[in-house]
Each structure stands twice: as structure tokens, then as C-alpha cells.
Design a protein around this motif. Structure first.
Motif, PDB file in Angstrom:
ATOM      1  N   THR A 115      21.520  43.585  10.442  1.00 26.02           N
ATOM      2  CA  THR A 115      20.674  42.389  10.565  1.00 26.02           C
ATOM      3  C   THR A 115      20.070  42.314  11.957  1.00 26.02           C
ATOM      4  N   SER A 150      20.548  35.487  12.147  1.00 30.31           N
ATOM      5  CA  SER A 150      21.931  35.079  11.892  1.00 30.31           C
ATOM      6  C   SER A 150      22.473  35.963  10.773  1.00 30.31           C
ATOM      7  N   HIS A 151      23.789  36.130  10.749  1.00 29.39           N
ATOM      8  CA  HIS A 151      24.362  36.887   9.642  1.00 29.39           C
ATOM      9  C   HIS A 151      25.690  36.263   9.238  1.00 29.39           C
ATOM     10  N   GLN A 152      26.095  36.563   8.028  1.00 25.18           N
ATOM     11  CA  GLN A 152      27.310  36.003   7.440  1.00 25.18           C
ATOM     12  C   GLN A 152      28.105  37.131   6.784  1.00 25.18           C
ATOM     13  N   ASN A 185      30.703  38.868   4.652  1.00 25.31           N
ATOM     14  CA  ASN A 185      31.417  38.344   3.488  1.00 25.31           C
ATOM     15  C   ASN A 185      32.515  39.255   2.978  1.00 25.31           C
ATOM     16  N   ASN A 239      25.276  38.570   4.289  1.00 33.34           N
ATOM     17  CA  ASN A 239      23.970  37.947   4.140  1.00 33.34           C
ATOM     18  C   ASN A 239      23.343  37.868   5.521  1.00 33.34           C
ATOM     19  N   VAL A 297      22.229  26.517  11.904  1.00 33.98           N
ATOM     20  CA  VAL A 297      22.550  27.477  10.856  1.00 33.98           C
ATOM     21  C   VAL A 297      24.031  27.337  10.528  1.00 33.98           C
ATOM     22  N   HIS A 298      24.347  27.262   9.232  1.00 35.76           N
ATOM     23  CA  HIS A 298      25.738  27.178   8.788  1.00 35.76           C
ATOM     24  C   HIS A 298      25.985  28.240   7.730  1.00 35.76           C
ATOM     25  N   ASP A 299      27.204  28.763   7.702  1.00 36.94           N
ATOM     26  CA  ASP A 299      27.554  29.675   6.615  1.00 36.94           C
ATOM     27  C   ASP A 299      28.731  29.101   5.838  1.00 36.94           C
ATOM     28  N   HIS A 300      28.675  29.303   4.531  1.00 34.10           N
ATOM     29  CA  HIS A 300      29.687  28.772   3.623  1.00 34.10           C
ATOM     30  C   HIS A 300      30.176  29.882   2.699  1.00 34.10           C
ATOM     31  N   LEU A 354      24.199  31.342   3.266  1.00 34.95           N
ATOM     32  CA  LEU A 354      23.806  31.080   4.646  1.00 34.95           C
ATOM     33  C   LEU A 354      22.729  30.008   4.621  1.00 34.95           C
TER      34      LEU A 354
END
Length: 252
Positions: free
Chosen positions: A74, A87-89, A91, A102, A113-116, A128
Motif C-alpha cells: 500500500t 492507510s492500511h488495515q 487482516n 485492505n 481513518v478507522h479500521d474495524h 477500513l
């Protein structure tokens, strides 16, 4: 009301690995855990495509494991594509050999920015969430990668519906692993302001697209001017792109 046209792209990049036929899933399975192959060349081609867009959502972007040569893909795409914000998430991590994330690339500065993590029978899926503009009337962009199983997708879409139910200017994009008219998708349309796509664009498999499983969904106040698919280097998915008219006040 004045609008700003944004160009969006959603791409499952398969960590830069090449798949050009079903047989490659078996004969080239090594490329999903080893750094060999022309992954850097694939990433450069993806960056060239991504760089012509304002906001890009990525699925299956390796955050820096053995198979990517410990490159955060990313971040690499952000640099090569000319994106000031990323941003990256992460997983899923398979023994340090392969990881998946993501990703979000943007030429607009997000406010937050939030990641769930997403629910499901097997852990390792997420969404994301990026917010642009100020207040509840701003633009919310969500990037998700849903499960293969309908039951897990239903619980994941229910979770996403809770996140987006009160957002008037929202975009949800990513690899849904299902067509937009599947029963589990209906709760998303009923519980949020997101609309079914006016045009279904087949994205899978990339060498003979038959299924529309990658989507860019928008709320009613966001007008989709154009939608089309592009080859994301040699991924097994085509990337899907849309031009969307967003009220300017939602970006301020």
C-alpha cells in the motif's frame, strides 16, 4: 448546489501475483507465499492505473511479508502513484510467509481513518473507514473485503450497515465476493442510504469476466457519472472505477 467530480478505483490486487487462467491457482500457488515472480512490475502497472484516480481502495495488498519481499505494498503504491495520504488495515497473517490488508490511497486529506475487524466464521476480514470533510454531512469512504460464505457475508454486511446507516454521503467499495442482488445484500440497502448499482460490471475472473463481485456503492445524493472495469496488472480480479459527483460542502 455545486459538485466536485471524484475518480474512484477499487482493486483486489492479489498481492501482485499473476493469475491468467484457473490452472494458475494450482501451478502458480508458490507465488502466494514466495517473493519470486514479477510482483514489483505488477505493482508498478497498478500504480500507473491508480495514479489517475483521486481515491483508491485496495484488497489483498500485502503489508510486508516474505512473499512481497517485506514491502508494504500500500505504501509502495502510494509513493509510485503520487498519493499524499495512505492507510492500511492488515487482516490476515499466514505464518509470516504471506499477509493481506485492505488499503486506502487518497489525494484528498482524510479527517480521520478507522479500521474495524469484521465478524465471520473465519477471522481475517475487515473494513477500513475514512471520513472527509467536517461533521455528519461529510463524505465517508469504506473499503471492505467480504467472505466467500453467504452466512459470514450476512453478518459482515450487518456490521457495515451499523457503521454507515446515518451517513448521507457514503461510498462502500471493495471485493464483496457476491453479486449485488444477493439476499444478504438487501439488508445493506434497507438499513443504509446505499443504493444497488445502476450498472453491474463483471470483474471476475479477470481473463473472462462473468461475475460482478467487486463494487463501488454510493448513497443517493452522490451521482455516479461513469463506471467501468480495468485490468489490475495480472490479478484474478479486474479493478472497477467510477466517476462520482460529490457535493462540495461534503468535502469542506
Amino acid at each position: 448546489m455545486s459538485h466536485k467530480r471524484l475518480k474512484l478505483l477499487s482493486a483486489n490486487i492479489q498481492a501482485g501475483s499473476s493469475t491468467r487462467r484457473y490452472a494458475d491457482y494450482a501451478t502458480r500457488s508458490w507465488s502466494h507465499v514466495l517473493p519470486a515472480g514479477n510482483k514489483r512490475g505488477s505493482l508498478d502497472a497498478i500504480a500507473q492505473l491508480a495514479g489517475t484516480h483521486d481515491i483508491v481502495g485496495l484488497n489483498e495488498s500485502d503489508p510486508g511479508s516474505l512473499r512481497s519481499g517485506f514491502t508494504n505494498q500500500t505504501h509502495y503504491l502510494a509513493q509510485r502513484g503520487g498519493f499524499a495520504y495512505w492507510s492500511h488495515q492488515p487482516n490476515r497473517n499466514v505464518g509470516g510467509f504471506a499477509s493481506s490488508a485492505n488499503g486506502l490511497l487518497s489525494k484528498l486529506e482524510p479527517v480521520e481513518v478507522h479500521d474495524h475487524p469484521l465478524p465471520g466464521r473465519v477471522r481475517g476480514r475487515g473494513v477500513l473507514l475514512a471520513h472527509f470533510g467536517n461533521g455528519d454531512d461529510g463524505l465517508t469512504v469504506a473499503v471492505a473485503h467480504l467472505s466467500l460464505g453467504a452466512g459470514s457475508r450476512a453478518s459482515q454486511l450487518s456490521f457495515i450497515a451499523e457503521l454507515l446507516h446515518d451517513h448521507p454521503h457514503a461510498i462502500l467499495m471493495g471485493d464483496f465476493n457476491c453479486d449485488p442482488d444477493r439476499p444478504e445484500m438487501q439488508q445493506l440497502y434497507k438499513r443504509t442510504r446505499l443504493q444497488p448499482p445502476a450498472l453491474c460490471v463483471p470483474t471476475f475472473p479477470s481473463w473472462r469476466p462473468q461475475r460482478a463481485i467487486d463494487h463501488i456503492l454510493t448513497t443517493a445524493d452522490l451521482q455516479v457519472a461513469k463506471m467501468e472495469a480495468f485490468a489490475a496488472a495480472y490479478s484474478d480480479h479486474l479493478a472497477i472505477a467510477a466517476e462520482i459527483d460529490v457535493p462540495e460542502h461534503a468535502l469542506r
